[in-house]
Design a protein around this motif. Structure first.
Motif, PDB file in Angstrom:
ATOM      1  N   ALA A   1       0.825  -1.208   0.000  1.00  0.00           N
ATOM      2  CA  ALA A   1       0.000   0.000   0.000  1.00  0.00           C
ATOM      3  C   ALA A   1       0.861   1.260   0.000  1.00  0.00           C
ATOM      4  O   ALA A   1       0.531   2.251  -0.672  1.00  0.00           O
ATOM      5  N   LEU A   2       1.972   1.233   0.747  1.00  0.00           N
ATOM      6  CA  LEU A   2       2.855   2.403   0.781  1.00  0.00           C
ATOM      7  C   LEU A   2       3.511   2.655  -0.570  1.00  0.00           C
ATOM      8  O   LEU A   2       3.665   3.809  -0.993  1.00  0.00           O
ATOM      9  N   LEU A   3       3.918   1.589  -1.260  1.00  0.00           N
ATOM     10  CA  LEU A   3       4.585   1.742  -2.547  1.00  0.00           C
ATOM     11  C   LEU A   3       3.649   2.278  -3.621  1.00  0.00           C
ATOM     12  O   LEU A   3       4.110   2.799  -4.648  1.00  0.00           O
TER      13      LEU A   3
ATOM     14  N   GLN B   1       8.678  -1.440  -7.760  1.00  0.00           N
ATOM     15  CA  GLN B   1       8.998  -2.130  -6.517  1.00  0.00           C
ATOM     16  C   GLN B   1       7.787  -2.886  -5.976  1.00  0.00           C
ATOM     17  O   GLN B   1       7.918  -3.992  -5.426  1.00  0.00           O
ATOM     18  N   ALA B   2       6.591  -2.317  -6.157  1.00  0.00           N
ATOM     19  CA  ALA B   2       5.380  -3.016  -5.728  1.00  0.00           C
ATOM     20  C   ALA B   2       5.160  -4.277  -6.551  1.00  0.00           C
ATOM     21  O   ALA B   2       4.801  -5.333  -6.010  1.00  0.00           O
ATOM     22  N   SER B   3       5.394  -4.194  -7.861  1.00  0.00           N
ATOM     23  CA  SER B   3       5.259  -5.383  -8.719  1.00  0.00           C
ATOM     24  C   SER B   3       6.313  -6.423  -8.364  1.00  0.00           C
ATOM     25  O   SER B   3       6.029  -7.630  -8.351  1.00  0.00           O
TER      26      SER B   3
ATOM     27  N   ARG C   1       7.890 -11.592  -5.879  1.00  0.00           N
ATOM     28  CA  ARG C   1       8.668 -12.396  -4.932  1.00  0.00           C
ATOM     29  C   ARG C   1       7.765 -13.221  -4.022  1.00  0.00           C
ATOM     30  O   ARG C   1       8.080 -14.365  -3.692  1.00  0.00           O
ATOM     31  N   LEU C   2       6.641 -12.637  -3.626  1.00  0.00           N
ATOM     32  CA  LEU C   2       5.741 -13.360  -2.730  1.00  0.00           C
ATOM     33  C   LEU C   2       4.951 -14.437  -3.468  1.00  0.00           C
ATOM     34  O   LEU C   2       4.719 -15.526  -2.931  1.00  0.00           O
TER      35      LEU C   2
ATOM     36  N   ASP D   1       9.325 -12.902 -12.787  1.00  0.00           N
ATOM     37  CA  ASP D   1       9.405 -13.311 -11.389  1.00  0.00           C
ATOM     38  C   ASP D   1      10.188 -12.290 -10.591  1.00  0.00           C
ATOM     39  O   ASP D   1      10.689 -11.294 -11.124  1.00  0.00           O
ATOM     40  N   GLY D   2      10.294 -12.519  -9.287  1.00  0.00           N
ATOM     41  CA  GLY D   2      10.954 -11.550  -8.417  1.00  0.00           C
ATOM     42  C   GLY D   2      12.436 -11.417  -8.649  1.00  0.00           C
ATOM     43  O   GLY D   2      13.044 -10.435  -8.250  1.00  0.00           O
ATOM     44  N   ALA D   3      13.056 -12.416  -9.325  1.00  0.00           N
ATOM     45  CA  ALA D   3      14.497 -12.375  -9.572  1.00  0.00           C
ATOM     46  C   ALA D   3      14.850 -11.683 -10.875  1.00  0.00           C
ATOM     47  O   ALA D   3      16.017 -11.660 -11.264  1.00  0.00           O
TER      48      ALA D   3
END
Length: 387
Positions: free
Chosen positions: A53-55, A128-130, A135-136, A187-189
């Motif tokens: 939410a912050l991002l 960064q939010a994406s 990652r999750l 993906d997160g990587a």
């Protein structure tokens, strides 16, 4: 004059800051509630919902800032008018055009702030939010048909290492090639996922299809190389009587002239792309004869959106010339909210209509601001000359 400018700028800035904080607090709460759905369904930690939410707040600030500028300026100017301070400033020599110039000079500062937020902070926060969600979740689905890229390789001039063999060698002697690339997610990587590569000849006949679950893009001097893992390569023979050839390659280095920045822009959400990325990707789409109007419209919106702050300040100034009996501050602020909502609605409607009707992108992006600027100038002239 410096004292007058300090007085007006201080009141406007504090009012805009107050309205911005109020709106961002409201949207943070709604975004946090939306993130809690993933927490309950997927078992994410609570800090992930707060971080997500912050991002999103820089994007919210960028989208809402012209509206908060309008509401905050209306409140500040209406309060000065109600307390007769603006009347005293007028009798002291603050003419209408000088008051307009004071607000427009402040509008330039706010437009610069909007540009910085929209160009650097908001895209970074959105990416960064994406990345956090990827990652999750383990992957970030691009939705729909995914992202498509195209590459045209002329005969006898293809880049070395971009050919017909499994590792990409020997294409230069095989004539023209048209390559279509589909990516379904990331993906997160930073790896691409579910890649499909289709290679056609100049007549449109399918020659090769490469499928791989993941790929890592590395930049090179003349483009990039995609390191595909567990790739399945299917070759269609020129002779129809021959059988389809299919083989599996554990590690496949696939060379392309598409650079890393272009690939990154293609797999990024359109709202998270910066102005240079939108420009480069639009040029690529035009060169490959693909539809680029959606990205052109977003590019011109990104370029012209900061000037909406100047339009909103000009639209707020006539409220200072309304008499106190014309309505209290609450009524004027409500009118400002309605004007801001109507501007957002008109901006979105014109954007969708331009895609449907194939309107000129820069004109469609500029039309709402020009209309509201004309409305503000007409109201300003009418109030000053006839009231």
């Amino acid at each position: 004059m410096r004292t007058v400018r300090r007085l007006i700028w201080r009141d406007v800035l504090w009012s805009v800051m107050f309205v911005s904080v109020a709106f961002l607090s409201l949207f943070f709460f709604t975004d946090f509630l939306g993130e809690l759905e993933d927490v309950s369904k997927r078992g994410y930690p609570i800090w992930a919902a707060v971080a997500g939410a912050l991002l999103k707040q820089p994007v919210r600030f960028y989208e809402l800032f012209p509206i908060t500028v309008l509401i905050g300026t209306i409140y500040a100017m209406a309060r000065l008018a109600e307390s007769s301070e603006f009347t005293i400033l007028r009798t002291g020599g603050l003419g209408p055009w000088r008051a307009l110039s004071l607000l427009l000079s402040l509008g330039l500062i706010m437009a610069a702030l909007t540009f910085v937020i929209g160009e650097y902070v908001a895209p970074y926060g959105d990416r960064q939010a994406s990345a956090l969600k990827a990652r999750l979740r383990g992957a970030n689905d691009l939705g729909g048909a995914g992202a498509w890229l195209k590459e045209h390789r002329p005969a006898m001039s293809a880049p070395a290492g971009a050919g017909s063999s499994p590792t990409g060698q020997g294409l230069a002697a095989l004539g023209e090639r048209n390559v279509s690339i589909n990516v379904r997610g990331t993906d997160g990587a930073g790896k691409l996922s579910q890649i499909r590569i289709f290679e056609h000849d100049e007549r449109g006949h399918l020659l090769r299809r490469i499928e791989a679950p993941t790929a890592l893009v590395k930049p090179t001097a003349d483009g990039s190389v995609w390191h595909l893992t567990a790739a399945v390569v299917s070759d269609w023979p020129a002779d129809a009587s021959m059988a389809l050839q299919q083989r599996k390659v554990l590690e496949l280095a696939w060379h392309t002239s598409l650079d890393e920045r272009l690939v990154s822009a293609a797999v990024s959400p359109i709202d998270s792309m910066s102005t240079p990325e939108l420009w480069r990707y639009t040029q690529h789409l035009n060169e490959q004869e693909q539809t680029a109007q959606r990205y052109e419209l977003q590019f011109w919106k990104r370029v012209l959106y900061p000037f909406a702050c100047i339009v909103m300040l000009a639209l707020a100034l006539p409220f200072a010339y309304l008499h106190a009996r014309s309505g209290g501050i609450s009524l004027k602020v409500f009118g400002g909210i309605m004007l801001g909502i109507s501007f957002v609605l008109l901006n979105n409607v014109v954007g969708h209509l331009s895609l449907l009707r194939d309107w000129t992108p820069w004109l469609a992006a500029l039309a709402p601001s020009l209309l509201y600027l004309a409305l503000s100038m007409a109201a300003f002239v009418w109030l000053v000359r006839y009231r």
